[in-house]
Design an enzyme around this catalytic site. Structure first.
Site, mmCIF file in Angstrom:
data_model
loop_
_atom_site.group_PDB
_atom_site.id
_atom_site.type_symbol
_atom_site.label_atom_id
_atom_site.label_comp_id
_atom_site.label_asym_id
_atom_site.label_seq_id
_atom_site.Cartn_x
_atom_site.Cartn_y
_atom_site.Cartn_z
ATOM 1 N N SER A 23 0.814 -1.220 0.000
ATOM 2 C CA SER A 23 0.000 0.000 0.000
ATOM 3 C C SER A 23 0.846 1.268 0.000
ATOM 4 O O SER A 23 0.383 2.312 -0.449
ATOM 5 C CB SER A 23 -0.942 0.011 1.211
ATOM 6 O OG SER A 23 -1.845 -1.062 1.128
ATOM 7 N N THR A 76 -2.034 4.534 2.922
ATOM 8 C CA THR A 76 -2.774 5.312 1.915
ATOM 9 C C THR A 76 -3.031 6.752 2.356
ATOM 10 O O THR A 76 -2.685 7.690 1.627
ATOM 11 C CB THR A 76 -4.080 4.600 1.520
ATOM 12 O OG1 THR A 76 -3.755 3.270 1.100
ATOM 13 C CG2 THR A 76 -4.773 5.324 0.385
ATOM 14 N N GLU A 202 -10.558 6.711 1.700
ATOM 15 C CA GLU A 202 -10.215 5.287 1.610
ATOM 16 C C GLU A 202 -11.113 4.433 2.496
ATOM 17 O O GLU A 202 -11.275 4.695 3.681
ATOM 18 C CB GLU A 202 -8.761 5.063 2.055
ATOM 19 C CG GLU A 202 -8.368 3.596 1.959
ATOM 20 C CD GLU A 202 -7.071 3.241 2.666
ATOM 21 O OE1 GLU A 202 -6.383 2.337 2.176
ATOM 22 O OE2 GLU A 202 -6.755 3.845 3.707
ATOM 23 N N ASP A 207 -9.301 -4.127 2.426
ATOM 24 C CA ASP A 207 -8.016 -4.822 2.302
ATOM 25 C C ASP A 207 -7.781 -5.748 3.494
ATOM 26 O O ASP A 207 -7.404 -6.911 3.342
ATOM 27 C CB ASP A 207 -6.908 -3.761 2.196
ATOM 28 C CG ASP A 207 -5.509 -4.338 2.355
ATOM 29 O OD1 ASP A 207 -5.189 -5.307 1.657
ATOM 30 O OD2 ASP A 207 -4.742 -3.795 3.175
ATOM 31 N N HIS A 211 -7.278 -9.770 3.636
ATOM 32 C CA HIS A 211 -6.131 -10.422 4.284
ATOM 33 C C HIS A 211 -6.607 -11.472 5.291
ATOM 34 O O HIS A 211 -5.988 -12.519 5.458
ATOM 35 C CB HIS A 211 -5.275 -9.393 5.031
ATOM 36 C CG HIS A 211 -4.305 -8.647 4.183
ATOM 37 N ND1 HIS A 211 -3.366 -9.263 3.385
ATOM 38 C CD2 HIS A 211 -4.102 -7.309 4.018
ATOM 39 C CE1 HIS A 211 -2.624 -8.348 2.767
ATOM 40 N NE2 HIS A 211 -3.068 -7.149 3.133
ATOM 41 N N ASP A 249 -5.918 0.497 -4.611
ATOM 42 C CA ASP A 249 -4.455 0.546 -4.715
ATOM 43 C C ASP A 249 -3.880 -0.803 -5.139
ATOM 44 O O ASP A 249 -2.794 -0.875 -5.668
ATOM 45 C CB ASP A 249 -3.800 1.072 -3.424
ATOM 46 C CG ASP A 249 -4.251 0.364 -2.168
ATOM 47 O OD1 ASP A 249 -5.189 -0.444 -2.233
ATOM 48 O OD2 ASP A 249 -3.656 0.625 -1.111
ATOM 49 N N HIS A 250 -4.638 -1.886 -4.923
ATOM 50 C CA HIS A 250 -4.217 -3.230 -5.326
ATOM 51 C C HIS A 250 -5.354 -4.177 -5.035
ATOM 52 O O HIS A 250 -6.320 -3.820 -4.357
ATOM 53 C CB HIS A 250 -2.963 -3.672 -4.551
ATOM 54 C CG HIS A 250 -3.094 -3.470 -3.075
ATOM 55 N ND1 HIS A 250 -3.909 -4.257 -2.287
ATOM 56 C CD2 HIS A 250 -2.583 -2.518 -2.249
ATOM 57 C CE1 HIS A 250 -3.875 -3.822 -1.039
ATOM 58 N NE2 HIS A 250 -3.085 -2.750 -0.981
#
Length: 397
Positions: A23, A76, A202, A207, A211, A249-250
């Protein structure tokens, strides 16, 4: 109602040193337009500091907002205003944020601003920001009560670390605001600036849920993001000179629709799930003998195989010999993630980020630039073009 035409582009996310970005490198790309090594925020491999959209907007006399459901010093949000080769320098990012003075800062992570949190220098940066003119809010009720027309600097750090997963915020009736409420308040304050504004918002815990291999948790946080995007689109419909861009971002953990060898998903199976796997594994660690009852109380459906698997190791065990339980907090978390995946017909791959491209959407002036196949470093350049600010070249400080 969707305002105007929505443009979209497939977006590459690799960093300077890896096909799979973290990130920090991704935040650097999105906010400054340069690839850097994983772990670095706005510092290039040669030591030069990049110039961010936040800095460019500030230099042009515009207001700046930084919002996240993660800590405000996390990668971020920190990449809007911060510079350091180590993303873990969160106490430093708290200092840099106070120095940068965004008009709006809303999120988690108060611990990096407070002497009784993670700071060992005695500084109370929240108090310093209040002294500098910030209105400080600590929960949803205080945020809702802000007189936005007469507020020019708004600070809200609602939790010590990250904000709660949305599934827990709602079902445990927490006092934290939703991301949509944060977005509405931020726009109402930033809107006071006749020269315009730049805001980075964000949904940071999508995310983290991925995970965790937490399907229901990731869906709840994605829907919370969707509600925040709607707030922005409604604002854009009334202010057609505003550009709204949504991206990621991914990708994290390779979530796929389909499970094992089966061609199916069963989303309705998730409708009764009421806890994040993080919250549930915490409850089980406190009362391991009741693991099955606690899981079923949170709406998970366990087969005999899942129950047997739960009994193979202590439910509260954080490491299991011979089995990589990844980012699962406990053995129970690991097993219950598998159970939830089977229930939903959805599967995760790794516990890490992946190199998959993401989709970027744009509405408003300049949206047509967000088209085809682009790189994450293109995003800030397109935004800068649209809002009329200049991204200066990186420089050695």
């Amino acid at each position: 109602a969707m305002p105007g035409i929505v443009d979209n582009a497939v977006t590459r996310t690799h960093s300077a040193d890896s096909m799979v970005t973290d990130s920090a490198a991704a935040g650097t790309a999105i906010h400054s337009g340069y690839k850097t090594d994983n772990g670095a925020i706005n510092v290039l491999p040669d030591g030069a500091c990049t110039y961010t959209l936040g800095q460019a907007a500030q230099a042009a006399g515009k207001s700046v907002g930084v919002l996240s459901t993660a800590r405000m010093t996390h990668a971020t949000p920190a990449s809007v205003y911060g510079h350091d080769a180590d993303r873990d320098a969160e106490n430093l990012f708290a200092e840099q944020m106070a120095e940068f003075m965004p008009e709006v800062a809303l999120g988690g992570g108060a611990r990096h601003f407070l002497p009784d949190g993670k700071r060992d220098d005695g500084r109370d940066i929240i108090a310093e920001m209040v002294d500098a003119g910030y209105t400080n809010v600590t929960d949803a009720a205080e945020l809702a009560a802000v007189d936005t027309e007469n507020t020019d600097h708004l600070l809200g750090l609602f939790t010590s670390s990250h904000m709660s997963y949305e599934i827990d915020r709602v079902n445990e009736a927490k006092s934290e605001p939703s991301l949509a409420e944060m977005t509405a308040a931020a726009l109402a304050v930033l809107d006071n600036d006749p020269d315009g504004f730049f805001v980075s918002i964000e949904s940071g815990r999508i995310d983290h849920a991925c995970h965790d291999h937490d399907i229901a948790g990731s869906i709840w946080d994605t829907l919370a993001f969707d509600e925040a995007v709607q707030v922005a689109l409604d604002y854009q419909a009334e202010h057609p000179d505003v550009l709204v861009v949504t991206t990621a971002d991914h990708e994290t953990a390779g979530m796929s629709l389909g499970h094992g060898t089966e061609y199916y998903t069963t989303f309705p199976a998730l409708e009764n799930v009421t806890c994040s796997l993080a919250s549930l594994s915490g409850m089980i660690s406190d009362d391991p003998g009741n693991a099955v009852a606690l899981a079923e109380g949170c709406g998970l459906v366990l087969t005999e195989d899942h129950v047997a698997m739960l009994g193979e190791h202590p439910p509260e065990a954080e490491e299991v010999e011979g089995i990589d339980i990844g980012y699962a907090y406990t053995w129970a978390h690991y097993v219950l993630a598998l159970a939830e995946a089977e229930m939903a017909g959805i599967e995760f791959g790794p516990w890490a980020h992946t190199g998959l491209p993401v989709i970027t959407y744009a509405v408003g002036p300049g949206a047509e630039m967000f088209n085809g196949s682009i790189d994450n470093t293109d995003l800030p350049n397109y935004v800068a073009d649209s809002i009329g600010v200049t991204l200066e070249a990186p420089a050695i400080p």
